[in-house]
Every structure is written in structure tokens, then in C-alpha cells.
Design an enzyme around this catalytic site. Sequence first.
Site, PDB file in Angstrom:
ATOM      1  N   GLY A  80      94.546 -15.570  12.786  1.00 34.96           N
ATOM      2  CA  GLY A  80      95.611 -14.701  13.285  1.00 34.96           C
ATOM      3  C   GLY A  80      95.226 -14.005  14.575  1.00 34.96           C
ATOM      4  O   GLY A  80      94.842 -14.645  15.545  1.00 34.96           O
ATOM      5  N   HIS A 129      98.541 -21.229  20.431  1.00 34.58           N
ATOM      6  CA  HIS A 129      97.971 -21.330  19.083  1.00 34.58           C
ATOM      7  C   HIS A 129      98.824 -22.201  18.157  1.00 34.58           C
ATOM      8  O   HIS A 129     100.005 -22.440  18.437  1.00 34.58           O
ATOM      9  CB  HIS A 129      97.870 -19.930  18.501  1.00 34.58           C
ATOM     10  CG  HIS A 129      97.110 -18.997  19.372  1.00 34.58           C
ATOM     11  ND1 HIS A 129      95.785 -18.712  19.186  1.00 34.58           N
ATOM     12  CD2 HIS A 129      97.478 -18.321  20.494  1.00 34.58           C
ATOM     13  CE1 HIS A 129      95.354 -17.884  20.124  1.00 34.58           C
ATOM     14  NE2 HIS A 129      96.377 -17.629  20.939  1.00 34.58           N
ATOM     15  N   ARG A 136      97.336 -26.434  22.310  1.00 30.14           N
ATOM     16  CA  ARG A 136      96.690 -25.537  21.345  1.00 30.14           C
ATOM     17  C   ARG A 136      95.208 -25.481  21.698  1.00 30.14           C
ATOM     18  O   ARG A 136      94.609 -26.507  22.026  1.00 30.14           O
ATOM     19  CB  ARG A 136      96.860 -26.045  19.914  1.00 30.14           C
ATOM     20  CG  ARG A 136      96.202 -25.136  18.887  1.00 30.14           C
ATOM     21  CD  ARG A 136      96.369 -25.630  17.464  1.00 30.14           C
ATOM     22  NE  ARG A 136      95.648 -24.800  16.514  1.00 30.14           N
ATOM     23  CZ  ARG A 136      95.489 -25.099  15.232  1.00 30.14           C
ATOM     24  NH1 ARG A 136      96.017 -26.205  14.744  1.00 30.14           N
ATOM     25  NH2 ARG A 136      94.804 -24.290  14.437  1.00 30.14           N
ATOM     26  N   HIS A 137      94.629 -24.283  21.635  1.00 34.80           N
ATOM     27  CA  HIS A 137      93.207 -24.127  21.938  1.00 34.80           C
ATOM     28  C   HIS A 137      92.347 -25.082  21.107  1.00 34.80           C
ATOM     29  O   HIS A 137      92.748 -25.508  20.019  1.00 34.80           O
ATOM     30  CB  HIS A 137      92.771 -22.685  21.663  1.00 34.80           C
ATOM     31  CG  HIS A 137      92.953 -22.282  20.231  1.00 34.80           C
ATOM     32  ND1 HIS A 137      92.044 -22.597  19.260  1.00 34.80           N
ATOM     33  CD2 HIS A 137      93.958 -21.628  19.611  1.00 34.80           C
ATOM     34  CE1 HIS A 137      92.468 -22.143  18.099  1.00 34.80           C
ATOM     35  NE2 HIS A 137      93.638 -21.552  18.271  1.00 34.80           N
ATOM     36  N   TRP A 148      86.310 -19.670  13.780  1.00 37.55           N
ATOM     37  CA  TRP A 148      86.920 -19.481  12.456  1.00 37.55           C
ATOM     38  C   TRP A 148      87.706 -20.689  11.970  1.00 37.55           C
ATOM     39  O   TRP A 148      87.890 -20.865  10.779  1.00 37.55           O
ATOM     40  CB  TRP A 148      87.785 -18.209  12.445  1.00 37.55           C
ATOM     41  CG  TRP A 148      86.960 -16.966  12.310  1.00 37.55           C
ATOM     42  CD1 TRP A 148      85.624 -16.812  12.598  1.00 37.55           C
ATOM     43  CD2 TRP A 148      87.407 -15.690  11.837  1.00 37.55           C
ATOM     44  NE1 TRP A 148      85.231 -15.528  12.342  1.00 37.55           N
ATOM     45  CE2 TRP A 148      86.296 -14.820  11.884  1.00 37.55           C
ATOM     46  CE3 TRP A 148      88.635 -15.187  11.404  1.00 37.55           C
ATOM     47  CZ2 TRP A 148      86.391 -13.481  11.493  1.00 37.55           C
ATOM     48  CZ3 TRP A 148      88.736 -13.862  11.019  1.00 37.55           C
ATOM     49  CH2 TRP A 148      87.612 -13.022  11.066  1.00 37.55           C
ATOM     50  N   ASN A 149      88.177 -21.558  12.873  1.00 42.48           N
ATOM     51  CA  ASN A 149      88.720 -22.848  12.422  1.00 42.48           C
ATOM     52  C   ASN A 149      87.587 -23.610  11.744  1.00 42.48           C
ATOM     53  O   ASN A 149      87.762 -24.197  10.671  1.00 42.48           O
ATOM     54  CB  ASN A 149      89.236 -23.701  13.593  1.00 42.48           C
ATOM     55  CG  ASN A 149      90.464 -23.129  14.296  1.00 42.48           C
ATOM     56  OD1 ASN A 149      90.635 -23.324  15.500  1.00 42.48           O
ATOM     57  ND2 ASN A 149      91.326 -22.427  13.579  1.00 42.48           N
ATOM     58  N   GLU A 185      98.674 -15.848  18.503  1.00 43.99           N
ATOM     59  CA  GLU A 185      98.833 -16.493  17.207  1.00 43.99           C
ATOM     60  C   GLU A 185      99.650 -15.594  16.285  1.00 43.99           C
ATOM     61  O   GLU A 185      99.750 -14.382  16.503  1.00 43.99           O
ATOM     62  CB  GLU A 185      97.449 -16.786  16.605  1.00 43.99           C
ATOM     63  CG  GLU A 185      97.464 -17.481  15.246  1.00 43.99           C
ATOM     64  CD  GLU A 185      98.308 -18.747  15.215  1.00 43.99           C
ATOM     65  OE1 GLU A 185      99.509 -18.698  15.579  1.00 43.99           O
ATOM     66  OE2 GLU A 185      97.779 -19.795  14.815  1.00 43.99           O
ATOM     67  N   TYR A 190      98.163 -12.841  10.783  1.00 44.50           N
ATOM     68  CA  TYR A 190      98.043 -13.359   9.415  1.00 44.50           C
ATOM     69  C   TYR A 190      97.925 -12.264   8.362  1.00 44.50           C
ATOM     70  O   TYR A 190      97.620 -12.532   7.197  1.00 44.50           O
ATOM     71  CB  TYR A 190      96.891 -14.360   9.307  1.00 44.50           C
ATOM     72  CG  TYR A 190      97.349 -15.781   9.002  1.00 44.50           C
ATOM     73  CD1 TYR A 190      98.121 -16.046   7.867  1.00 44.50           C
ATOM     74  CD2 TYR A 190      97.027 -16.847   9.819  1.00 44.50           C
ATOM     75  CE1 TYR A 190      98.551 -17.337   7.570  1.00 44.50           C
ATOM     76  CE2 TYR A 190      97.454 -18.144   9.543  1.00 44.50           C
ATOM     77  CZ  TYR A 190      98.224 -18.379   8.419  1.00 44.50           C
ATOM     78  OH  TYR A 190      98.658 -19.656   8.129  1.00 44.50           O
ATOM     79  N   GLU A 248      88.926 -26.177  18.829  1.00 44.54           N
ATOM     80  CA  GLU A 248      88.409 -25.599  17.581  1.00 44.54           C
ATOM     81  C   GLU A 248      87.725 -24.255  17.835  1.00 44.54           C
ATOM     82  O   GLU A 248      86.886 -24.131  18.721  1.00 44.54           O
ATOM     83  CB  GLU A 248      87.404 -26.553  16.950  1.00 44.54           C
ATOM     84  CG  GLU A 248      86.844 -26.024  15.633  1.00 44.54           C
ATOM     85  CD  GLU A 248      85.636 -26.824  15.154  1.00 44.54           C
ATOM     86  OE1 GLU A 248      85.794 -27.576  14.182  1.00 44.54           O
ATOM     87  OE2 GLU A 248      84.546 -26.683  15.753  1.00 44.54           O
ATOM     88  N   SER A 249      88.107 -23.243  17.040  1.00 44.17           N
ATOM     89  CA  SER A 249      87.491 -21.913  17.159  1.00 44.17           C
ATOM     90  C   SER A 249      86.402 -21.766  16.088  1.00 44.17           C
ATOM     91  O   SER A 249      86.318 -22.558  15.146  1.00 44.17           O
ATOM     92  CB  SER A 249      88.546 -20.820  16.973  1.00 44.17           C
ATOM     93  OG  SER A 249      88.889 -20.721  15.600  1.00 44.17           O
TER      94      SER A 249
HETATM   95  C1  DG2 Z   1      95.078 -20.598  12.796  1.00 42.48           C
HETATM   96  C2  DG2 Z   1      96.225 -21.348  12.178  1.00 42.48           C
HETATM   97  O1  DG2 Z   1      95.445 -20.263  14.090  1.00 42.48           O
HETATM   98  O2  DG2 Z   1      96.063 -21.467  10.833  1.00 42.48           O
HETATM   99  O3  DG2 Z   1      95.324 -18.245  12.440  1.00 42.48           O
HETATM  100  O4  DG2 Z   1      94.011 -19.345  11.065  1.00 42.48           O
HETATM  101  O5  DG2 Z   1      95.744 -21.904  16.018  1.00 42.48           O
HETATM  102  O6  DG2 Z   1      94.749 -19.681  16.443  1.00 42.48           O
HETATM  103  O7  DG2 Z   1      93.455 -21.408  15.134  1.00 42.48           O
HETATM  104  P1  DG2 Z   1      94.808 -20.832  15.469  1.00 42.48           P
HETATM  105  C3  DG2 Z   1      94.779 -19.300  12.033  1.00 42.48           C
HETATM  106  P2  DG2 Z   1      97.077 -22.221   9.839  1.00 42.48           P
HETATM  107  O8  DG2 Z   1      98.413 -21.506   9.879  1.00 42.48           O
HETATM  108  O9  DG2 Z   1      97.205 -23.677  10.286  1.00 42.48           O
HETATM  109  O10 DG2 Z   1      96.420 -22.092   8.492  1.00 42.48           O
END
Ligand code: DG2
Length: 249
Positions: free
Chosen positions: A24, A184, A10-11, A16-17, A89, A92, A13-14
Site C-alpha cells: 500500500g 502501482h 508498474r514499478h 515487500w513484493n 498505490e 491497504y 519488484e519491491s
Molecule cells: C501491491 C499490490 O502494490 O498488491 O500494495 O501490496 O504494486 O505497489 O507492489 P504494488 C501491494 P496486491 O493488491 O496485488 O495484493
Amino acid sequence: PTVGTLVLLRHGESDWNAKNLFTGWVDVDLTAKGENEARRGGELLREHGLLPDVVHTSVMRRAIRTAELALNAADRHWIAVRRSWRLNERHYGALQGKNKKQTLEEYGEEQFMLWRRSYDTPPPPIADDDEWSQVGDPRYALLPTELMPRTECLKDVVERMLPYWYDSIVPDILAGRTVLVAAHGNSLRALVKHLDQISDEAIAKLNIPTGIPLRYDLDPLLRPQTLGGTYLDPEAAKAAAAAVANQGR
Ligand code: DG2
């Protein structure tokens, strides 16, 4: 017998993380911490002598850059690379760009977890004119319109990911290659669900940490030799997966 080895990453920390926003299909970059996680992931590959022959990524910057930083650290920057939207991903929907903590407060624990972790309840679809919609993004110009998601649940991700798994990744594994998949949180949950044959209910509890390679040795029927695979740094993986599970709180 092991026919081939698959490494899931998995990448890191982004942006937005770090800001605790639903991401998404929004194409955000890695933070400096995420870049370090990606390099550390590559060092783990090197330390374990787990050297990929080919890498598959999504078409999103955070996964592409993670693969590049990790492979660079492992001295495997030169291997063949393939990318597909099918490893993106989970879309969302209307939650893209929304804060996870605020969403939890506004809708309550049950609805929040249904959207994040239920197998078959997608969030509301995103409007085409929403600032976080991907409609019109040139990288999806050749994607048939009926395949362009406006929201997805994990079940939808399994369904759109599997054709790529069978058509593009499996042939590499059966050829005896060590295959890195850089993707992701939810697209990797979809792949792990398939590999480990996890039930629709049990998959809700599975969280994938950022930046820690997860190794699967597969038998000729593509069944894992060890169920759940093996994290190259199990202690760090445990702590990081718990942090993902607790997001929003
Ligand atoms: C996260 C996962 O995706 O979020 O889309 O917000 O892996 O690309 O950072 P990623 C996102 P959660 O489903 O764990 O809330």
C-alpha cells in the site's frame, strides 16, 4: 485517429513484493531484480521507438525509481516529470505490513480475495499509531486531512485518481505527447478500469505485471484504439500477471 499515446508501467519488484507483504502506502524500495525489470522496461520502450515526452509518477520511491531507471535506459532521462499522491498505490489499511500467505491462511480464501480484488470492500482502517501508518509523513503535509486515507478499496482509488487523470494527464495526451505513467498494481488497475470501461465484477480478474510497459493509443474521446492496450512483451506479461494473481498461495 490517434490523438496521443499513453504508456503504463508498474514499478519493478519491491522489497515487500519479494517478501510477500501487503505494501500500500508504505514507501519501500526496489529489489535488485526490480531495478533490472525497470531497466528492461526502458529498453523495451527504446526498442519499440516509444519515447515518452513527459512522465507522471506517484510520490512513492518504487515508482519514482522505476521511472528514472527506465527513462535512463531509453535515453529519455531528461523529460519533464510530475508527481502526485493521486497515483499512489491503493492504501491497504490495517493489512499494510502483513504477510499475504499468513493473511490467506488466517482469514480464508474468500475474505482474502475480497480485500485484494473486490471493487468496493476496503480492508479495516489502519490506526494512526500503527507503525505502518502514513499519518505525519511530511510528503502529505499539504494534503487536506479529510483526503488522507486510512484504507481504500479500488473504487476509492478510481475516485481519487480521476481528478489527476483529467486535470494533469489528459492535457498532455491531447497536446499529442507520449505520456508515461509509472505507478502501482492497483492504481494502474483503477486507470485501466476507467480506460477500458471494465465492469466492477470483471476488474477482479485483471492483474498488472511489474516492469512491462503497456501501450494505449487513444482516440480524441480518449477511448483506447485497442481494448486492453498492448504489452510491449506480451508473453512475459502473461506469465507475470498470473504470478501476481497467485500471490499468497
Ligand atoms: C501491491 C499490490 O502494490 O498488491 O500494495 O501490496 O504494486 O505497489 O507492489 P504494488 C501491494 P496486491 O493488491 O496485488 O495484493
